[in-house]
Design an enzyme around this catalytic site. Structure first.
Site, PDB file in Angstrom:
ATOM      1  N   GLU A   1      14.239 -11.696  57.709  1.00  0.00           N
ATOM      2  CA  GLU A   1      13.090 -11.928  58.631  1.00  0.00           C
ATOM      3  C   GLU A   1      12.477 -12.832  58.591  1.00  0.00           C
ATOM      4  OE1 GLU A   1      13.784  -7.502  58.107  1.00  0.00           O
ATOM      5  OE2 GLU A   1      13.961  -9.203  56.564  1.00  0.00           O
TER       6      GLU A   1
ATOM      7  N   HIS B   1       8.633   3.306  56.318  1.00  0.00           N
ATOM      8  CA  HIS B   1       8.935   3.085  57.597  1.00  0.00           C
ATOM      9  C   HIS B   1       7.869   3.750  58.727  1.00  0.00           C
ATOM     10  CE1 HIS B   1      12.561   3.066  55.443  1.00  0.00           C
ATOM     11  NE2 HIS B   1      13.106   2.319  56.661  1.00  0.00           N
TER      12      HIS B   1
END
Length: 658
Positions: free
Chosen positions: A397, A464
């Site tokens: 990322e 998540h």
């Protein structure tokens, strides 16, 4: 030291000497000024000049170079006036950062130099994005980026080199191996014999050279740059050198054995090259004296003029304004034709329309190409736009956010998808220190949107399901949008992509397939920074966003006599203070509702602002309804209890009874 002049004429060799001499004399002057107390800090590159000078001159003048803080020779070899550099170092208003940042922490499009930030490694990902833009344009260009031996231990180094390898990007990764990261010797930094050996792990070419031999540096970089312009690929170059001064002057050099200084003093890049030119009859001692006199005179003049430049002027209004690239949103109104769409499909359609409107827009993310992304939002995009513009990325990322900034610097737009908003933690530095601060520091836009699939409700657990918008709402330079409905999801996404500033676009995963509503057809944009009032009442106001909007709507539906005003903020930075103020004045009671945890959630900022600016209009304390101050559990029973919705009715009762 063996010098190979190859086919270079005397004029070229002499110019190379002058380019090498000048930064050395500047540095010597800086050390004098430091001892005199006229400057406060200096990162010396004495003994390493051949790397900066030789590699810079090997690049074309319109090719980007990303140096570090010991690379004065890059800036002087690109002919940046010393007066301008000195103004930067002294924090003058005429410096590149207007007094906002130090030393070489700046960029300049005029000279195609992009400076570092203090975190050392992140600029390597920017080089990837810059090179990618050249590849997409089919321009035969190379990009040169520096790092130190210490920074090769950082994840940013690994990520950037790996991305460049996978994507065949024409980047020269140049390691200045000077033996020490501040005081830590290389033996405590890595176990491999040579840093160039790391190239093997990335499947790329690695070359080790004498970084103190200016002709070897020039010849190597020149040859590599010529090759990768024609055949794009990354190369790792390790330049062996030595730092003859401290990390910065205050740190000293007591930790370095004297025998190392004695050894490397014999390898001084300037004195060795000077002796070679004299032996070849190209240079004479008298000419050396002449050059030094001329340079020292010019240096003295430029420095004194820079000292007389005006200081930076304090002023909150222009400081705050400069956090963002100047941009006035021009709203494209929606048409009258509507189609029922899921929240997810509205986002997909927005991306599709943006890809059509902006041929320089690149989408990047894990599994977003043929697979269509974890949530299938980009399904079919590769067929329409190709894998060059819809790019699967390695799991890195930080490098991909940095590459997005590099694309922006080199004339492109980027949308980066976080597979889950939770995963942004490993790209955090690039967002809060590079994207957010670039315009404030040196006036460059950061035309990047980061898509953030966020939120709970699906039993996905602690990694998540987080609502992490408050990590970013406190960071000046970022814009934060958070749509609650399909129509806003499409309009705000298109607005975010239009905006040349960095925008974090939060999209709630629970709403992807559970929410369907009318969406205007075609291209339109929704105003960033404008809330919408969804219900009007006189008893109290609910201020919320995201999934909280639907919790509030459910409450109002189930309590038709509650007489509530409901505000959907839609944008968290900048947020709509005018709409909030009007509602507070009307109802006198305020409940702030959000899915994030209570402590330091964004509701705390809204509450504080209302308390400070609307106190006389309040009939009760501002109350907050938020999720528990715990991590998010997976079990549905535990998750339901965790979420703010579980306490909404009780909190409203408390507010109304006050």
């Amino acid at each position: 030291m063996h010098f190979n002049r190859s086919d270079k004429d005397d004029k070229f060799l002499l110019n190379l000497y002058k380019r090498l001499l000048y930064p050395r004399l500047v540095e010597e002057k800086m050390l004098k000024l430091l001892r005199q107390g006229r400057i406060g800090k200096w990162f010396s590159g004495i003994g390493q000049e051949a790397i900066a000078v030789g590699s810079t001159l090997a690049m074309q003048s319109d090719e980007y170079i990303l140096p570090m803080h010991r690379n004065l020779g890059v800036f002087t070899s690109r002919d940046i006036p010393l007066k301008k550099l000195m103004a930067q170092w002294q924090g003058k208003i005429t410096g590149f950062t207007k007094g906002r940042d130090r030393s070489f922490h700046f960029g300049t499009q005029e000279y195609k130099i992009i400076g570092m930030i203090s975190h050392l490694g992140p600029q390597m990902a920017l080089a990837d994005g810059i090179a990618l833009a050249d590849v997409l344009r089919k321009q035969p260009k190379a990009t040169l980026v520096y790092t130190g031996e210490g920074a090769t231990s950082e994840g940013d180094f690994h990520e950037a080199v790996n991305v460049a390898s996978v994507w065949n990007l024409p980047v020269i990764f140049l390691i200045e191996n000077n033996g020490y990261g501040l005081s830590t010797p290389k033996s405590e930094q890595f176990r491999c014999k040579n840093l160039v050996d790391k190239a093997i792990g990335y499947g790329i070419e690695g070359i080790q050279i004498d970084g103190n031999n200016i002709l070897e540096v020039y010849n190597t970089i020149n040859q590599l740059a010529n090759e990768i312009r024609k055949d794009p690929r990354p190369v790792l170059v390790e330049c062996l050198t030595f730092r003859m001064r401290g990390h910065e002057e205050a740190s000293g050099t007591k930790y370095v054995p004297q025998e190392l200084f004695d050894e490397w003093e014999k390898k001084d890049p300037l004195s060795n090259y000077e002796s070679y030119l004299i032996e070849q009859g190209i240079l004479t001692p008298d000419l050396v004296i002449d050059f030094k006199i001329k340079f020292k005179t010019d240096i003295e003049l430029d420095i004194e003029e820079a000292f007389n430049e005006p200081e930076a002027e304090a002023g909150a209004s222009h400081e705050e304004a400069d956090m963002y690239f100047p941009f006035t949103q021009q709203i494209t109104e929606p048409g009258t034709s509507l189609t029922e769409k899921r929240y997810l499909d509205a986002i997909s359609e927005g991306l599709d329309l943006a890809m059509q409107k902006y041929p320089n827009l690149v989408l990047m993310g894990q599994d977003i190409a043929e697979y269509g992304g974890a949530f299938k939002i980009t399904d079919g995009f590769t067929t329409k736009y190709g894998k060059e513009r819809v790019r699967n990325t390695p799991i890195c990322e930080s490098a991909i956010v940095g590459a997005g900034l590099g694309l922006s610097i080199n004339g492109y737009k980027a949308v980066v998808e976080m597979q889950f908003a939770d995963f942004v933690t490993v790209g955090f530095n690039q967002i809060v220190n590079n994207l957010a601060k670039t315009h404030y520091r040196w006036g460059e836009k950061a035309d990047v949107v980061v898509r953030m699939p966020t939120g709970a409700g699906t039993g996905a657990g602690p990694f998540h399901s987080q609502s992490n918008e408050a990590w970013f709402t406190k960071t000046p330079g970022l814009k934060i949008v958070y749509p609650a409905f399909p129509a806003d999801a499409k309009g705000l996404l298109l607005a975010a992509i239009e905006d040349p500033n960095p925008v974090l676009y939060f999209e709630h995963k629970y709403l992807y397939r559970s929410l369907t509503a009318p969406v205007p057809d075609g291209y339109y944009t929704t105003a960033i920074g404008k809330a919408v009032t969804l219900a009007w009442g006189n008893k109290f106001t609910i201020i919320t966003y995201g999934l909280g909007v639907h919790w509030a709507l459910d409450y109002i539906k189930n309590n038709p006599l509650c007489d509530a005003t409901l505000i959907d903020l839609r944008t968290l930075q900048p947020w709509d203070k005018e709409t909030v103020t009007r509602a507070v004045k009307t109802t006198g009671r305020v409940l702030i509702l959000h899915e994030d945890t209570l402590t330091n959630g964004f509701g705390a900022e809204i509450s504080a602002w209302i308390g400070e600016h609307c106190f006389s209009d309040l009939d009760a304390p501002v109350m907050r309804c938020a999720s528990l101050d715990t991590a998010i559990p997976m079990s549905k029973v535990l998750e339901d209890d965790f979420l703010a919705k579980a306490r909404l009715a009780k909190t409203i009762d408390k507010l109304l009874k006050y």
